[in-house]
Design an enzyme around this catalytic site. Structure first.
Site, PDB file in Angstrom:
ATOM      1  N   LEU A 131      14.005  -0.555  55.769  1.00 21.03           N
ATOM      2  CA  LEU A 131      13.309   0.970  56.608  1.00 21.03           C
ATOM      3  C   LEU A 131      15.444   1.588  55.216  1.00 21.03           C
ATOM      4  O   LEU A 131      16.834   0.943  54.988  1.00 21.03           O
ATOM      5  CB  LEU A 131      13.989   0.794  57.629  1.00 21.03           C
ATOM      6  CG  LEU A 131      13.636   0.315  58.747  1.00 21.03           C
ATOM      7  CD1 LEU A 131      14.537   0.024  59.597  1.00 21.03           C
ATOM      8  CD2 LEU A 131      12.899   1.147  58.932  1.00 21.03           C
ATOM      9  N   ASP A 132      14.741   2.746  55.049  1.00 21.57           N
ATOM     10  CA  ASP A 132      15.546   2.939  54.721  1.00 21.57           C
ATOM     11  C   ASP A 132      17.521   3.331  54.810  1.00 21.57           C
ATOM     12  O   ASP A 132      17.510   2.863  56.112  1.00 21.57           O
ATOM     13  CB  ASP A 132      15.794   5.014  54.327  1.00 21.57           C
ATOM     14  CG  ASP A 132      14.571   5.328  53.765  1.00 21.57           C
ATOM     15  OD1 ASP A 132      13.858   4.591  52.557  1.00 21.57           O
ATOM     16  OD2 ASP A 132      13.625   6.034  53.761  1.00 21.57           O
ATOM     17  N   GLN A 133      18.240   2.593  53.901  1.00 24.97           N
ATOM     18  CA  GLN A 133      19.807   3.367  54.238  1.00 24.97           C
ATOM     19  C   GLN A 133      20.168   4.178  55.973  1.00 24.97           C
ATOM     20  O   GLN A 133      20.060   3.669  56.946  1.00 24.97           O
ATOM     21  CB  GLN A 133      20.715   3.840  53.652  1.00 24.97           C
ATOM     22  CG  GLN A 133      22.155   3.337  53.646  1.00 24.97           C
ATOM     23  CD  GLN A 133      23.211   3.427  52.671  1.00 24.97           C
ATOM     24  OE1 GLN A 133      22.571   3.395  51.452  1.00 24.97           O
ATOM     25  NE2 GLN A 133      24.708   2.712  52.718  1.00 24.97           N
TER      26      GLN A 133
END
Length: 560
Positions: free
Chosen positions: A408-410
């Site tokens: 998942l993106d940050q």
């Protein structure tokens, strides 16, 4: 009368306190003086012959003049204006700083040799579209198709005859002569196949030779075009003599010599920031604040919002600005990420159960399902080691698994599956590759939209922008297939079902004009509205347990 290049600040900006030093052009919020300058330069922009279907990147630089002997304290503040590249074939529109090197003179070296390359392009196009070449290509492709079909048909005939011989052997008692006849039949058919292939090969070579009569001159012209283009580009880059804040000179080719690519990318030195700084250094002006913004419709590939401010691009401007600004900034890639979401600084404790930490929803000897908070990296970054991976590695130090199965993106929160064993990791990755894992994300968009409650689909091919990582762009020729299904839930809330797993896929598909044209709220890369977080959450995930084969479903309601 042409407007001056050095513009006085508007009256309402005279009382604003100027910054003590230049902001980082790769990570900033525009200074109020820059905002005032942008508003003041609007008439300058409106006077330009901008295309109606695509906008342009503009920039402003607040500068301070050298105080005269009679002046005390600071010099006078002004602003400089710039645009990237060219507009209407010109890089010298009144009121804007000129190009570092103006290669657009009609009878100059660049335009003359560019015309030679254009002539080659025309000749190549004529040769490629000649009726004789197209007829030869069509004849070759038709023959290839017929040959493939006939060989395939003969191979099928051989297979059927072989099956018939096998049935005869199984159902009859054969004499030596009969067995020899079957063997002879088999040998004859194999020889016939070789002869058939040989005839086709001979004819194919003749037709290929016929096509090569056209192809070889075209390839030679393309080689000449490539060499001319490379030589002209190199000639151009050697004309870019860049100053730094100490008054030192360096050629663009020398600046990029020690970068991974070794040579300047196309368009290097033509962005707003280098132009603005070059003019300031040439005229002994002290730069105080810089900002770049997009004006007009978004381009076809990238996502740009009218009036929105953007950092300097990295692929073209990072080496240049590192040289021009010297030690004023310690410039590293890690500094160019947004400071909007900061990871916790400690990486000595897993922080399980704490508000800023991840929580475990499920665990057995093979897998872990966690709920990742926004702001936490999935895997360690260049400068930040605190991540889901580091926590899991600390928790399971003896695991032989890579642990991370998907990311998942940050800035995105929600469900992540972790593999505790190498076998579980392999089997889970296979499920992802086979698109057997079903995921649902929930997002809040920047604005309301008119849409029914049915499930719709976005198909936009994507690829990374290598000159401006981590940005992704839409590329219908070279991009990878990216598919997102969505269902609008009302009140700006939307459910997103990714059918592929491209980097930033949901964010780009929402923001791009060919997708929803409606960015996710708080998206600092592709959006236009600031918020306290990215409003994107991985709410559900459904997959098969890699070892027990039990169907699993997990849900984490969006925290917004």
């Amino acid at each position: 009368m042409n407007p001056p290049i050095l513009h006085p600040l508007p009256p309402e900006a005279q009382e604003l306190t100027p910054p003590s030093q230049l902001n980082n052009p790769f990570s900033y919020k525009p200074h109020p003086l820059c905002l005032a300058a942008v508003a003041d330069m609007k008439p300058l922009i409106e006077a330009l012959p901008l295309p109606e279907d695509e906008g342009k990147m503009f920039g402003v630089l607040i500068v301070e003049s050298q105080p005269s002997p009679l002046e005390e304290g600071r010099g006078t503040l002004y602003y400089l204006a710039a645009y990237s590249g060219q507009i209407g074939g010109r890089a010298d529109w009144p009121g804007f700083v000129p190009a570092i090197y103006d290669y657009l003179q009609p009878d100059g070296y660049f335009k003359t040799h560019e015309a030679d390359i254009s002539k080659l392009n025309h000749e190549i196009e004529e040769q490629e579209n000649s009726p004789e070449r197209l007829a030869a290509l069509q004849e070759l492709e038709k023959f290839k198709k017929e040959a493939e079909e006939n060989v395939a048909a003969f191979r099928l005939k051989i297979a059927e005859a072989k099956a018939q011989r096998q049935r005869i052997r199984e159902t009859q008692t054969l004499t030596a002569e009969e067995e020899a006849a079957l063997i002879k039949e088999s040998q004859f058919q194999k020889a016939e196949l070789r002869r058939l292939r040989g005839r086709y090969t001979t004819e194919l070579e003749a037709l290929t030779t016929k096509v090569d009569i056209f192809e070889k001159p075209i390839q030679e012209m393309k080689r000449e075009r490539r060499e001319c283009s490379d030589a002209l580009q190199h000639w151009l880059f050697e004309r870019f003599d860049l100053l730094n804040l100490h008054g030192e000179h360096r050629l663009l080719t020398d600046i990029f010599a020690h970068t991974p690519q070794g040579v300047p990318p196309s368009g290097a030195g033509e962005c707003c920031a280098p132009r603005l700084l070059q003019y300031a250094f040439q005229h002994q002006l002290r730069p105080l604040a810089i900002a770049e913004f997009w004006y007009g419709p978004s381009p076809k590939a990238e996502i740009r919002h009218h009036g929105h401010f953007y950092p300097a691009c990295r692929g073209k401007c990072l080496p240049i600005l590192t040289w021009m600004l010297g030690n004023q900034f310690t410039i590293h890639n890690s500094q160019f990420t947004s400071n909007h979401h900061q990871s916790p600084t400690s990486n000595t404790s897993p922080l399980w159960g704490r508000k800023e930490g991840a929580s475990i929803l499920f665990e057995d000897p093979h897998i872990v399902v966690i709920d990742k908070p926004a702001g936490m990296l999935t895997a360690p970054g260049i400068s930040e080691t605190y991540s889901v991976y580091s926590i899991m590695r600390e928790r399971y130090p003896d695991s032989d698994s890579p642990l991370i199965v998907h990311r998942l993106d940050q800035a995105t929160s929600g469900l992540l599956v972790i593999a505790k064993t190498k076998e579980a990791h392999r089997l889970l990755q296979q499920q992802f590759l086979n698109h057997e894992v079903k995921k649902k994300y929930v997002a809040i968009l920047e604005k309301e939209m008119e849409c029914d409650e049915a499930i719709h689909e976005i198909v936009l091919p994507m690829r990374c922008d290598p000159l401006n990582r981590p940005y992704q762009v839409i590329d219908y020729e070279n991009g990878k297939t990216a598919i997102t299904q969505y269902q609008y839930l009302g009140n700006r809330r939307i459910a997103l079902y990714p059918q592929t797993g491209r980097t930033h896929q949901l964010r780009v598909h929402c923001a791009h004009a060919d997708g929803l044209g409606n960015p996710i709220l708080g998206d600092e890369l592709y959006g236009s509205v600031s918020a306290e977080r990215l409003y994107l959450h991985a709410e559900t995930i459904q997959f098969t347990h890699p070892i027990t084969q039990q169907p699993l479903f997990f849900e984490s309601k969006a925290p917004f």
